[in-house]
Design a protein around this motif. Sequence first.
Motif, PDB file in Angstrom:
ATOM      1  N   LYS A 176     -27.931 -29.161 -34.071  1.00 21.43           N
ATOM      2  CA  LYS A 176     -27.494 -28.826 -32.714  1.00 21.43           C
ATOM      3  C   LYS A 176     -28.533 -27.964 -32.002  1.00 21.43           C
ATOM      4  O   LYS A 176     -28.679 -28.023 -30.777  1.00 21.43           O
ATOM      5  N   ASN A 177     -29.266 -27.171 -32.779  1.00 20.29           N
ATOM      6  CA  ASN A 177     -30.294 -26.299 -32.208  1.00 20.29           C
ATOM      7  C   ASN A 177     -31.675 -26.948 -32.203  1.00 20.29           C
ATOM      8  O   ASN A 177     -32.688 -26.265 -32.065  1.00 20.29           O
ATOM      9  N   GLY A 178     -31.703 -28.270 -32.369  1.00 16.99           N
ATOM     10  CA  GLY A 178     -32.947 -29.009 -32.207  1.00 16.99           C
ATOM     11  C   GLY A 178     -33.794 -29.183 -33.445  1.00 16.99           C
ATOM     12  O   GLY A 178     -34.950 -29.597 -33.362  1.00 16.99           O
ATOM     13  N   HIS A 179     -33.254 -28.901 -34.631  1.00 17.78           N
ATOM     14  CA  HIS A 179     -34.015 -29.024 -35.871  1.00 17.78           C
ATOM     15  C   HIS A 179     -33.799 -30.398 -36.501  1.00 17.78           C
ATOM     16  O   HIS A 179     -32.657 -30.806 -36.720  1.00 17.78           O
ATOM     17  N   THR A 334     -31.619 -15.838 -37.793  1.00 23.36           N
ATOM     18  CA  THR A 334     -32.671 -16.663 -38.399  1.00 23.36           C
ATOM     19  C   THR A 334     -32.659 -18.115 -37.931  1.00 23.36           C
ATOM     20  O   THR A 334     -33.319 -18.964 -38.529  1.00 23.36           O
ATOM     21  N   ILE A 335     -31.916 -18.410 -36.866  1.00 28.04           N
ATOM     22  CA  ILE A 335     -31.922 -19.769 -36.315  1.00 28.04           C
ATOM     23  C   ILE A 335     -32.395 -19.709 -34.866  1.00 28.04           C
ATOM     24  O   ILE A 335     -31.762 -19.067 -34.018  1.00 28.04           O
ATOM     25  N   ALA A 336     -33.514 -20.368 -34.613  1.00 32.28           N
ATOM     26  CA  ALA A 336     -34.047 -20.435 -33.249  1.00 32.28           C
ATOM     27  C   ALA A 336     -33.625 -21.753 -32.612  1.00 32.28           C
ATOM     28  O   ALA A 336     -33.367 -22.738 -33.309  1.00 32.28           O
ATOM     29  N   LYS A 337     -33.572 -21.765 -31.303  1.00 33.41           N
ATOM     30  CA  LYS A 337     -33.229 -22.994 -30.589  1.00 33.41           C
ATOM     31  C   LYS A 337     -34.520 -23.715 -30.230  1.00 33.41           C
ATOM     32  O   LYS A 337     -35.382 -23.166 -29.545  1.00 33.41           O
ATOM     33  N   ARG A 338     -34.686 -24.932 -30.737  1.00 34.22           N
ATOM     34  CA  ARG A 338     -35.879 -25.735 -30.450  1.00 34.22           C
ATOM     35  C   ARG A 338     -35.611 -26.653 -29.265  1.00 34.22           C
ATOM     36  O   ARG A 338     -34.456 -26.938 -28.925  1.00 34.22           O
ATOM     37  N   ASN A 339     -36.675 -27.152 -28.694  1.00 33.32           N
ATOM     38  CA  ASN A 339     -36.530 -28.134 -27.619  1.00 33.32           C
ATOM     39  C   ASN A 339     -36.007 -29.436 -28.199  1.00 33.32           C
ATOM     40  O   ASN A 339     -36.554 -29.966 -29.165  1.00 33.32           O
ATOM     41  N   ILE A 340     -34.915 -29.939 -27.637  1.00 30.06           N
ATOM     42  CA  ILE A 340     -34.320 -31.187 -28.108  1.00 30.06           C
ATOM     43  C   ILE A 340     -34.847 -32.328 -27.257  1.00 30.06           C
ATOM     44  O   ILE A 340     -34.639 -32.371 -26.048  1.00 30.06           O
ATOM     45  N   LYS A 341     -35.548 -33.250 -27.914  1.00 33.79           N
ATOM     46  CA  LYS A 341     -36.138 -34.375 -27.178  1.00 33.79           C
ATOM     47  C   LYS A 341     -35.276 -35.612 -27.327  1.00 33.79           C
ATOM     48  O   LYS A 341     -34.695 -35.845 -28.364  1.00 33.79           O
TER      49      LYS A 341
END
Length: 341
Positions: A176-179, A334-341
């Motif tokens: 959900k956070n883009g991983h 310890t969970i970052a939000k990544r850009n979701i493509k």
Amino acid sequence: MSSQNKLTAKEIAFQLGISQATVSLAMNDKPGVNSETKRRILEYIAKQENKVQLFGGTILHIMYVNREKYTIQEENTLFNYGYVEFLRMVQQERMELQLQNVYSIEEMLEALKASTDKALGVVFCAADTPLEAMPLLDECDVPLVVYSSDLMGDRWDAVCFHNEKAVKDGMALLEKNGHKDIVYLLNDFHSYNFRARRRAYQQYIFENAIDGRKPQFVPTGMNVDKAAQAIAEYLRGRNKLPDAIFSENYMTSIALSIAAQQLRIKIPQDMSIIGIDAIPEAIHMPYNMDHYSVPHAERMRIVGEMLFTKLKNNNLNIHAREVRISMKYQKGDTIAKRNIK
């Protein structure tokens, strides 16, 4: 029921909310009591007399032990969390608790057969028990509760953690956070909980395959030092860091923290982390790890309640029950939000 524990008309009357005289008439089969009230009184007496008198009895805790694992002190610590809670419950019932380790299928069978003469009830830790040995639990002729296994029998209750839910929820949170590139750190133990978590990770990857992803298991070791070395070598050998790491238990989480600091990896800026089990308070980490908390003491409380229910009702034919205990998500940083493509 012994004479000193014999029910009195006064006690029965108090429990059922009727007069002592009515109880006395029913107990002595005298007229003057309607059939429904008499039935209630006699059923109550029968139920109470069938209850096992627990005072002074023994509960046997049998643990199938992997010899190599038992030498690892950090694994013993987790066992102690739950054992202390169960010991408290047994002592509260004014009973004795005996711990017996078995190291082979033959020793397991011998202990189960002997339990009939040694104990009123048995609790069996099946975490390391070979699957082919589980049917031997039917050899136990006293009330039995099994934990750290989801295998059901006709005569025993089972209590286990809901490992599958924790892993799949954690994977879904990372996604959900883009991983997408999520690696799973596993230790060298093969206990029930770890096997269940690995299956859940693998199932999640296959069920939610994106861009042809495959499970990525990274073996670590049996202790923190070896695991930290293995993790550092793995991360150093990659062309690019994974988006996130799912850590199997607190030992791999501590080792991951050491490896990340050695390689100067910033968490969660460079790589996110989520794991199962809380980090012991004595261990200092540079971040507050997102994790699913494992309720070790709560599990043994439920085990105790299920066993004492069987004992107090003196009934081996109660339908077998299974309880799965969910792990609570503890939010960290310890969970970052990544850009979701």
